[in-house]
Write an enzyme that holds these catalytic residues in place. Sequence first.
Site, PDB file in Angstrom:
ATOM      1  N   GLY A  97     -62.603  13.606 127.895  1.00 50.60           N
ATOM      2  CA  GLY A  97     -63.054  13.223 126.557  1.00 50.60           C
ATOM      3  C   GLY A  97     -63.015  14.403 125.608  1.00 50.60           C
ATOM      4  N   GLY A  98     -62.204  15.398 125.964  1.00 49.71           N
ATOM      5  CA  GLY A  98     -62.049  16.556 125.089  1.00 49.71           C
ATOM      6  C   GLY A  98     -63.314  17.381 124.942  1.00 49.71           C
ATOM      7  N   SER A 120     -58.090  14.868 131.939  1.00 53.80           N
ATOM      8  CA  SER A 120     -58.229  15.520 130.634  1.00 53.80           C
ATOM      9  C   SER A 120     -59.249  16.657 130.729  1.00 53.80           C
ATOM     10  CB  SER A 120     -58.581  14.478 129.572  1.00 53.80           C
ATOM     11  OG  SER A 120     -58.502  15.020 128.278  1.00 53.80           O
TER      12      SER A 120
END
Length: 141
Positions: A49-50, A131
């Site tokens: 989710g960055g 991610s």
Amino acid sequence: NIDQSFPGFHGSEMWNPNTDLSEDCLYLNVWIPAPKPKNATVLIWIYGGGFQTGTSSLHVYDGKFLARVERVIVVSMNYRVGALGFLALPGNPEAPGNMGLFDQQLALQWVQKNIAAFGGNPKSVTLFGESAGAASVSLHL
């Protein structure tokens, strides 16, 4: 509360912004195959989710199928994201930065200390993620 999901469009519901979130987020999910294993391999999932958004409670991250089919223990964790997890103000001890990574580290320590009670092998633990979760894995190595 506006429902921004698109029913019928595969994958859209997993990013539903109406998912209940809280600053009180330091929780683990543990899935154990039945019957309870002895000395099972442990897989620890870190969501992406960055480093800004995300939660391990999304349905797409449900570890019950992986635990059942592969006879492993699956653990997922929540950690602080956004400013609560990664804001750094140099010289300010109240915002030293990377608190989200320390949350993850605390979860990993908990697993090492407690997973045997669930039938897991603390010497056979694999981290995986996507991610920002995959980046987190590399930062913990």
